[in-house]
Design a protein around this motif. Structure first.
Motif, PDB file in Angstrom:
ATOM      1  N   ARG A  96      15.826  94.362 -68.169  1.00  0.00           N
ATOM      2  CA  ARG A  96      17.112  94.189 -68.223  1.00  0.00           C
ATOM      3  C   ARG A  96      17.644  95.242 -69.429  1.00  0.00           C
ATOM      4  O   ARG A  96      18.661  95.246 -70.061  1.00  0.00           O
ATOM      5  N   ALA A  97      16.559  95.756 -70.484  1.00  0.00           N
ATOM      6  CA  ALA A  97      17.248  96.839 -71.234  1.00  0.00           C
ATOM      7  C   ALA A  97      17.821  97.991 -70.786  1.00  0.00           C
ATOM      8  O   ALA A  97      19.009  98.248 -71.476  1.00  0.00           O
ATOM      9  N   ALA A  98      17.379  98.161 -69.902  1.00  0.00           N
ATOM     10  CA  ALA A  98      17.523  99.548 -69.540  1.00  0.00           C
ATOM     11  C   ALA A  98      18.981  99.270 -69.034  1.00  0.00           C
ATOM     12  O   ALA A  98      20.158 100.546 -69.069  1.00  0.00           O
ATOM     13  N   PHE A  99      18.894  97.838 -67.824  1.00  0.00           N
ATOM     14  CA  PHE A  99      20.417  97.362 -68.312  1.00  0.00           C
ATOM     15  C   PHE A  99      21.468  97.525 -68.999  1.00  0.00           C
ATOM     16  O   PHE A  99      22.755  97.951 -68.451  1.00  0.00           O
ATOM     17  N   ARG A 100      21.543  97.268 -69.768  1.00  0.00           N
ATOM     18  CA  ARG A 100      22.028  97.132 -71.219  1.00  0.00           C
ATOM     19  C   ARG A 100      22.162  98.259 -71.442  1.00  0.00           C
ATOM     20  O   ARG A 100      23.219  98.325 -72.182  1.00  0.00           O
ATOM     21  N   ASP A 101      21.540  99.435 -71.722  1.00  0.00           N
ATOM     22  CA  ASP A 101      21.570  99.812 -72.526  1.00  0.00           C
ATOM     23  C   ASP A 101      22.561 101.385 -71.580  1.00  0.00           C
ATOM     24  O   ASP A 101      23.418 102.164 -72.205  1.00  0.00           O
ATOM     25  N   HIS A 102      21.937 101.332 -70.439  1.00  0.00           N
ATOM     26  CA  HIS A 102      22.133 103.144 -69.529  1.00  0.00           C
ATOM     27  C   HIS A 102      23.516 101.751 -68.267  1.00  0.00           C
ATOM     28  O   HIS A 102      23.797 102.607 -68.151  1.00  0.00           O
ATOM     29  N   TRP A 104      23.971 100.780 -65.009  1.00  0.00           N
ATOM     30  CA  TRP A 104      23.334 100.898 -63.525  1.00  0.00           C
ATOM     31  C   TRP A 104      22.791 102.621 -63.822  1.00  0.00           C
ATOM     32  O   TRP A 104      23.916 103.658 -63.171  1.00  0.00           O
ATOM     33  N   ASP A 105      21.655 102.729 -64.157  1.00  0.00           N
ATOM     34  CA  ASP A 105      21.042 103.918 -63.945  1.00  0.00           C
ATOM     35  C   ASP A 105      20.000 104.215 -63.309  1.00  0.00           C
ATOM     36  O   ASP A 105      18.294 103.986 -63.140  1.00  0.00           O
ATOM     37  N   ALA A 106      20.154 104.895 -61.922  1.00  0.00           N
ATOM     38  CA  ALA A 106      18.676 105.256 -60.698  1.00  0.00           C
ATOM     39  C   ALA A 106      17.433 105.064 -61.406  1.00  0.00           C
ATOM     40  O   ALA A 106      16.313 104.773 -61.659  1.00  0.00           O
ATOM     41  N   ALA A 107      17.693 106.837 -62.707  1.00  0.00           N
ATOM     42  CA  ALA A 107      16.612 107.275 -63.933  1.00  0.00           C
ATOM     43  C   ALA A 107      15.962 106.257 -63.916  1.00  0.00           C
ATOM     44  O   ALA A 107      14.412 106.010 -63.923  1.00  0.00           O
ATOM     45  N   ALA A 108      16.757 105.931 -64.945  1.00  0.00           N
ATOM     46  CA  ALA A 108      16.268 104.495 -66.201  1.00  0.00           C
ATOM     47  C   ALA A 108      15.487 103.248 -65.438  1.00  0.00           C
ATOM     48  O   ALA A 108      14.570 103.057 -65.381  1.00  0.00           O
ATOM     49  N   ILE A 109      16.281 103.101 -63.938  1.00  0.00           N
ATOM     50  CA  ILE A 109      15.606 102.067 -63.611  1.00  0.00           C
ATOM     51  C   ILE A 109      14.149 102.160 -62.480  1.00  0.00           C
ATOM     52  O   ILE A 109      12.787 101.744 -62.412  1.00  0.00           O
ATOM     53  N   ARG A 110      14.574 103.587 -62.666  1.00  0.00           N
ATOM     54  CA  ARG A 110      13.185 103.938 -61.525  1.00  0.00           C
ATOM     55  C   ARG A 110      12.422 103.711 -62.281  1.00  0.00           C
ATOM     56  O   ARG A 110      11.136 103.511 -62.511  1.00  0.00           O
ATOM     57  N   ALA A 111      12.199 103.849 -63.652  1.00  0.00           N
ATOM     58  CA  ALA A 111      11.187 104.511 -64.238  1.00  0.00           C
ATOM     59  C   ALA A 111      10.416 102.906 -64.937  1.00  0.00           C
ATOM     60  O   ALA A 111       9.666 103.269 -65.386  1.00  0.00           O
TER      61      ALA A 111
END
Length: 124
Positions: A96-102, A104-111
């Motif tokens: 959820r934080a990755a979505f909020r901060d970045h 839709w960033d495929a690399a952040a979500i994959r991580a």
């Protein structure tokens, strides 16, 4: 969501947003399948080419699950298997934080999903 008898019923955010944006009332047996394989995703669009969610069946969901390796022995499921609820909650909040901060960033979500940082070197 108000009911004819005056009560309410709980509805998943993805389902509510899909029905709200598309104007399509989904039958209770209809599932929303995630093209992105991120269960928390609510990226709905009236254009099916852009939307991450599409109506489907339980059978279709199970077929996609195996094809994409989300089953018990799949790479994405192994990370969650056997984790305590508190650890699954922590991973969910991290996503959820990755979505909020970045956004839709495929690399952040994959991580977040795999536990492999985006700056980790690959073999090829």
């Amino acid at each position: 969501m108000p009911q004819p008898g005056g009560g309410q019923r709980a509805m998943r955010p993805q389902r509510w947003l899909y029905e709200h944006l598309t104007g399509t009332a989904l039958h209770p047996s209809t599932l929303l399948l995630h093209a992105c394989d991120v269960p928390l995703c609510v990226h709905v669009d009236v254009d099916q080419a852009v939307s991450h969610l599409a109506p489907g069946t339980h059978r279709g969901n199970m077929l996609e699950r195996v094809q994409r390796g989300r089953h018990r022995n799949g790479a994405t499921a192994i990370r969650m298997a056997g984790l305590k609820r508190s650890e699954r909650v922590a991973l969910s909040r991290e996503l959820r934080a990755a979505f909020r901060d970045h956004g839709w960033d495929a690399a952040a979500i994959r991580a977040c999903r795999t536990g492999i940082a985006s700056d980790t070197p690959t073999l090829w």
